[in-house]
Design a protein around this motif. Structure first.
Motif, PDB file in Angstrom:
ATOM      1  N   GLU A 197      -3.783  -2.464   6.351  1.00 53.06           N
ATOM      2  CA  GLU A 197      -2.862  -2.695   7.462  1.00 53.06           C
ATOM      3  C   GLU A 197      -1.466  -3.061   6.963  1.00 53.06           C
ATOM      4  O   GLU A 197      -0.453  -2.592   7.492  1.00 53.06           O
ATOM      5  CB  GLU A 197      -3.414  -3.806   8.365  1.00 53.06           C
ATOM      6  N   GLU A 198      -1.404  -3.908   5.930  1.00 49.67           N
ATOM      7  CA  GLU A 198      -0.109  -4.257   5.343  1.00 49.67           C
ATOM      8  C   GLU A 198       0.569  -3.032   4.746  1.00 49.67           C
ATOM      9  O   GLU A 198       1.797  -2.872   4.836  1.00 49.67           O
ATOM     10  CB  GLU A 198      -0.307  -5.309   4.251  1.00 49.67           C
ATOM     11  N   ILE A 199      -0.208  -2.200   4.125  1.00 45.00           N
ATOM     12  CA  ILE A 199       0.341  -1.000   3.486  1.00 45.00           C
ATOM     13  C   ILE A 199       0.910  -0.055   4.530  1.00 45.00           C
ATOM     14  O   ILE A 199       2.022   0.473   4.376  1.00 45.00           O
ATOM     15  CB  ILE A 199      -0.743  -0.326   2.623  1.00 45.00           C
ATOM     16  N   LEU A 200       0.201   0.145   5.621  1.00 47.35           N
ATOM     17  CA  LEU A 200       0.695   1.018   6.687  1.00 47.35           C
ATOM     18  C   LEU A 200       1.936   0.440   7.360  1.00 47.35           C
ATOM     19  O   LEU A 200       2.796   1.192   7.837  1.00 47.35           O
ATOM     20  CB  LEU A 200      -0.408   1.253   7.722  1.00 47.35           C
ATOM     21  N   ALA A 201       2.044  -0.878   7.380  1.00 43.82           N
ATOM     22  CA  ALA A 201       3.183  -1.529   8.040  1.00 43.82           C
ATOM     23  C   ALA A 201       4.413  -1.624   7.152  1.00 43.82           C
ATOM     24  O   ALA A 201       5.501  -1.971   7.633  1.00 43.82           O
ATOM     25  CB  ALA A 201       2.772  -2.930   8.505  1.00 43.82           C
ATOM     26  N   SER A 202       4.268  -1.321   5.854  1.00 47.07           N
ATOM     27  CA  SER A 202       5.428  -1.402   4.962  1.00 47.07           C
ATOM     28  C   SER A 202       6.395  -0.256   5.252  1.00 47.07           C
ATOM     29  O   SER A 202       6.079   0.707   5.947  1.00 47.07           O
ATOM     30  CB  SER A 202       4.988  -1.394   3.502  1.00 47.07           C
ATOM     31  N   ARG A 203       7.599  -0.382   4.720  1.00 50.32           N
ATOM     32  CA  ARG A 203       8.688   0.549   5.046  1.00 50.32           C
ATOM     33  C   ARG A 203       8.325   1.997   4.737  1.00 50.32           C
ATOM     34  O   ARG A 203       7.787   2.297   3.675  1.00 50.32           O
ATOM     35  CB  ARG A 203       9.936   0.137   4.264  1.00 50.32           C
ATOM     36  N   MET A 204       8.635   2.889   5.681  1.00 49.28           N
ATOM     37  CA  MET A 204       8.391   4.304   5.465  1.00 49.28           C
ATOM     38  C   MET A 204       9.386   4.852   4.450  1.00 49.28           C
ATOM     39  O   MET A 204      10.593   4.632   4.553  1.00 49.28           O
ATOM     40  CB  MET A 204       8.517   5.067   6.783  1.00 49.28           C
ATOM     41  N   ILE A 205       8.870   5.580   3.456  1.00 50.82           N
ATOM     42  CA  ILE A 205       9.717   6.229   2.448  1.00 50.82           C
ATOM     43  C   ILE A 205       9.927   7.688   2.833  1.00 50.82           C
ATOM     44  O   ILE A 205      11.040   8.124   3.095  1.00 50.82           O
ATOM     45  CB  ILE A 205       9.096   6.113   1.049  1.00 50.82           C
ATOM     46  N   VAL A 206       8.858   8.451   2.848  1.00 49.27           N
ATOM     47  CA  VAL A 206       8.847   9.829   3.343  1.00 49.27           C
ATOM     48  C   VAL A 206       7.492  10.024   4.012  1.00 49.27           C
ATOM     49  O   VAL A 206       6.462   9.778   3.377  1.00 49.27           O
ATOM     50  CB  VAL A 206       9.010  10.869   2.210  1.00 49.27           C
ATOM     51  N   GLU A 207       7.481  10.421   5.239  1.00 49.63           N
ATOM     52  CA  GLU A 207       6.232  10.596   5.995  1.00 49.63           C
ATOM     53  C   GLU A 207       5.218  11.435   5.203  1.00 49.63           C
ATOM     54  O   GLU A 207       5.539  12.512   4.724  1.00 49.63           O
ATOM     55  CB  GLU A 207       6.553  11.291   7.324  1.00 49.63           C
ATOM     56  N   PRO A 208       3.978  10.919   4.992  1.00 51.25           N
ATOM     57  CA  PRO A 208       3.370   9.690   5.492  1.00 51.25           C
ATOM     58  C   PRO A 208       3.387   8.534   4.487  1.00 51.25           C
ATOM     59  O   PRO A 208       2.628   7.585   4.630  1.00 51.25           O
ATOM     60  CB  PRO A 208       1.931  10.140   5.729  1.00 51.25           C
ATOM     61  N   THR A 210       4.351   5.218   2.743  1.00 48.51           N
ATOM     62  CA  THR A 210       5.061   3.953   2.917  1.00 48.51           C
ATOM     63  C   THR A 210       5.336   3.342   1.543  1.00 48.51           C
ATOM     64  O   THR A 210       4.803   3.792   0.519  1.00 48.51           O
ATOM     65  CB  THR A 210       4.244   2.970   3.764  1.00 48.51           C
ATOM     66  N   LEU A 211       6.157   2.315   1.523  1.00 42.89           N
ATOM     67  CA  LEU A 211       6.583   1.716   0.265  1.00 42.89           C
ATOM     68  C   LEU A 211       5.409   1.316  -0.613  1.00 42.89           C
ATOM     69  O   LEU A 211       5.416   1.569  -1.831  1.00 42.89           O
ATOM     70  CB  LEU A 211       7.462   0.490   0.552  1.00 42.89           C
ATOM     71  N   LEU A 212       4.398   0.689  -0.024  1.00 39.56           N
ATOM     72  CA  LEU A 212       3.275   0.187  -0.803  1.00 39.56           C
ATOM     73  C   LEU A 212       2.296   1.272  -1.219  1.00 39.56           C
ATOM     74  O   LEU A 212       1.301   0.985  -1.898  1.00 39.56           O
ATOM     75  CB  LEU A 212       2.557  -0.924  -0.042  1.00 39.56           C
ATOM     76  N   MET A 213       2.574   2.517  -0.849  1.00 40.22           N
ATOM     77  CA  MET A 213       1.803   3.659  -1.346  1.00 40.22           C
ATOM     78  C   MET A 213       2.467   4.310  -2.551  1.00 40.22           C
ATOM     79  O   MET A 213       1.913   5.257  -3.124  1.00 40.22           O
ATOM     80  CB  MET A 213       1.648   4.728  -0.261  1.00 40.22           C
ATOM     81  N   CYS A 214       3.645   3.816  -2.945  1.00 37.57           N
ATOM     82  CA  CYS A 214       4.459   4.490  -3.963  1.00 37.57           C
ATOM     83  C   CYS A 214       4.602   3.641  -5.227  1.00 37.57           C
ATOM     84  O   CYS A 214       4.625   2.411  -5.163  1.00 37.57           O
ATOM     85  CB  CYS A 214       5.845   4.792  -3.403  1.00 37.57           C
ATOM     86  N   SER A 215       4.738   4.312  -6.355  1.00 29.86           N
ATOM     87  CA  SER A 215       4.926   3.608  -7.623  1.00 29.86           C
ATOM     88  C   SER A 215       6.337   3.049  -7.718  1.00 29.86           C
ATOM     89  O   SER A 215       7.285   3.645  -7.222  1.00 29.86           O
ATOM     90  CB  SER A 215       4.643   4.538  -8.798  1.00 29.86           C
ATOM     91  N   PRO A 216       6.500   1.906  -8.379  1.00 37.13           N
ATOM     92  CA  PRO A 216       7.810   1.258  -8.492  1.00 37.13           C
ATOM     93  C   PRO A 216       8.572   1.681  -9.748  1.00 37.13           C
ATOM     94  O   PRO A 216       8.017   2.302 -10.658  1.00 37.13           O
ATOM     95  CB  PRO A 216       7.441  -0.222  -8.575  1.00 37.13           C
ATOM     96  N   ILE A 217       9.835   1.323  -9.794  1.00 36.31           N
ATOM     97  CA  ILE A 217      10.646   1.440 -11.000  1.00 36.31           C
ATOM     98  C   ILE A 217      10.385   0.206 -11.870  1.00 36.31           C
ATOM     99  O   ILE A 217      10.286  -0.911 -11.355  1.00 36.31           O
ATOM    100  CB  ILE A 217      12.141   1.507 -10.628  1.00 36.31           C
ATOM    101  N   GLY A 218      10.289   0.392 -13.190  1.00 39.62           N
ATOM    102  CA  GLY A 218      10.041  -0.772 -14.034  1.00 39.62           C
ATOM    103  C   GLY A 218      10.196  -0.477 -15.507  1.00 39.62           C
ATOM    104  O   GLY A 218      10.568   0.636 -15.908  1.00 39.62           O
TER     105      GLY A 218
END
Length: 389
Positions: A197-208, A210-218
């Motif tokens: 639920e938190e993952i679906l509620a995180s900011r949309m990057i590109v449909e579908p 969301t931010l928490l579905m994507c790898s970060p810069i590091g």
């Protein structure tokens, strides 16, 4: 192929470290791998140094490895720099294996190191944007301000959902699983579990996505010691390995044929793997790749995700390190970081995320894109088979 062995593996924590240099990261990982292997620096006969983005982010090109190791234990070692997109360090591992198998040396080192964080945050996206054919008309048509690869992963996710009936909740469940694994990994960039639920509620990057579905810069580094002779303690054999380049508009067949080559060398099937590390730069990609590897049938991966079977204690443990999404994705270090995790799993030292009685492990790492039209085709794919012997 002649069997080679992994004698030791080590890595830094992944994250954003503004006060740590690429050299600092690389030498920390190298020292950890040497210590783990019980190998002296002077015994290392060849070093393959994987790095993908320094030439764009910092302007330093061509001799990254020599500079990074200049004041460390491996100063002066025979070193080759490897730039092969997000598969740079898995490609470096392939070169290290070849050096040992050919008899050129008895001990080789593969290291991947990357420093992507920068005061100018656009530089990382600029670097990633050069791992495609920049003359492709589709590049100028892309409206996204994010990495173009998130556009490609979103395109892939939409197609997968349409063809298999996978709901967006399956993507969220997949991401939740790797975030849970990352919370158990002291080297992970993100160590917080997140519910679907938190993952679906995180900011949309590109449909579908969301931010928490994507790898970060590091930032981070990982290193692996490869030997010709079987180590006397905790030997891990590389029983299959393949590195392939993409063909025009090949799509996922690149993963399939690379896996086939590696698995045939090992006499193994992907479905029998005890643990898999794969290139989940976005959560839906994990499901797609599982099927392309042949680990599960078409349209089956998302169902396993929904049932919790991709967890470390599930039927098919995937990305127990936290994957690219939670462990992190400093791109030049990702391939060797996957191997570090699998060595830890096969040696039974993965702590709370340990897979029970792991004997056979599979790594898949990819990078770049040679064609962008749907389905896009990666520029390179590496698949490595490891076994406890």
């Amino acid at each position: 192929m002649d069997t080679t062995y992994i004698a030791g593996a080590g890595m830094t924590r992944f994250g954003k470290f503004p006060n740590t240099s690429l050299a600092g990261l690389a030498n920390e990982a190298v020292d950890a791998a040497l210590t783990d292997a019980g190998v002296r620096a002077e015994d290392v006969g060849f070093v393959a140094f994987g790095n993908a983005t320094s030439s764009v982010i910092t302007g330093q090109a061509m001799i990254q490895g020599q500079l990074a190791l200049l004041d460390g234990a491996l100063a002066g070692a025979r070193t080759v720099n490897v730039e092969n997109a997000c598969a740079s360090s898995s490609s470096a591992l392939h070169l290290a294996m070849m050096a040992v198998a050919s008899g050129s040396c008895d001990v080789a080192l593969a290291v991947g190191a990357e420093k992507m964080s920068h005061p100018d945050k656009t530089r990382a996206f600029d670097a990633l944007g050069r791992a495609i054919d920049i003359s492709d008309p589709l590049v100028s048509e892309s409206p996204s301000r994010n990495s173009i690869f998130m556009d490609l992963y979103a395109q892939e996710a939409r197609r997968y959902a349409a063809e298999t009936g996978a709901p967006v909740e399956a993507f969220a469940r997949t991401a939740s699983t790797v975030h849970y694994h990352g919370s158990l990994n002291p080297n992970a960039q993100h160590r917080h579990p997140h519910s679907p639920e938190e993952i679906l509620a995180s900011r949309m990057i590109v449909e579908p996505l969301t931010l928490l579905m994507c790898s970060p810069i590091g930032d981070g580094a990982a290193a692996v010691i490869v030997t010709r002779d079987r180590p006397s303690t905790d030997p891990i054999a590389i029983t299959g390995a393949a590195l392939q380049s993409g063909r025009r508009r090949e799509g996922g067949q690149l993963v399939t044929r690379t896996a086939k080559a590696a698995l045939e060398q090992a006499g193994r099937k992907a479905a029998d793997a005890d643990v898999i590390e794969l290139h989940d730069a976005a959560a839906p990609a994990a499901l797609v790749i599982l099927e392309e590897l042949g680990a599960v049938g078409r349209g089956e991966a998302w169902k396993l995700a929904m049932e919790g079977e991709l967890r470390h204690d599930g039927r098919l443990p995937v990305n127990t390190s936290g994957g690219l999404i939670s462990r992190g994705h400093p791109v030049g270090a990702t391939g060797t970081a996957q191997i570090v995790e699998l060595v830890d799993q096969l040696r039974g030292r993965a702590g709370d995320r340990q897979v029970s009685d792991a004997q056979f492990a599979l790594a898949q790492n990819a990078g770049g894109a040679v064609t962008l039209d749907d389905p896009y085709t990666a520029a390179v794919c590496a698949v490595t088979v490891l076994e406890r012997v």
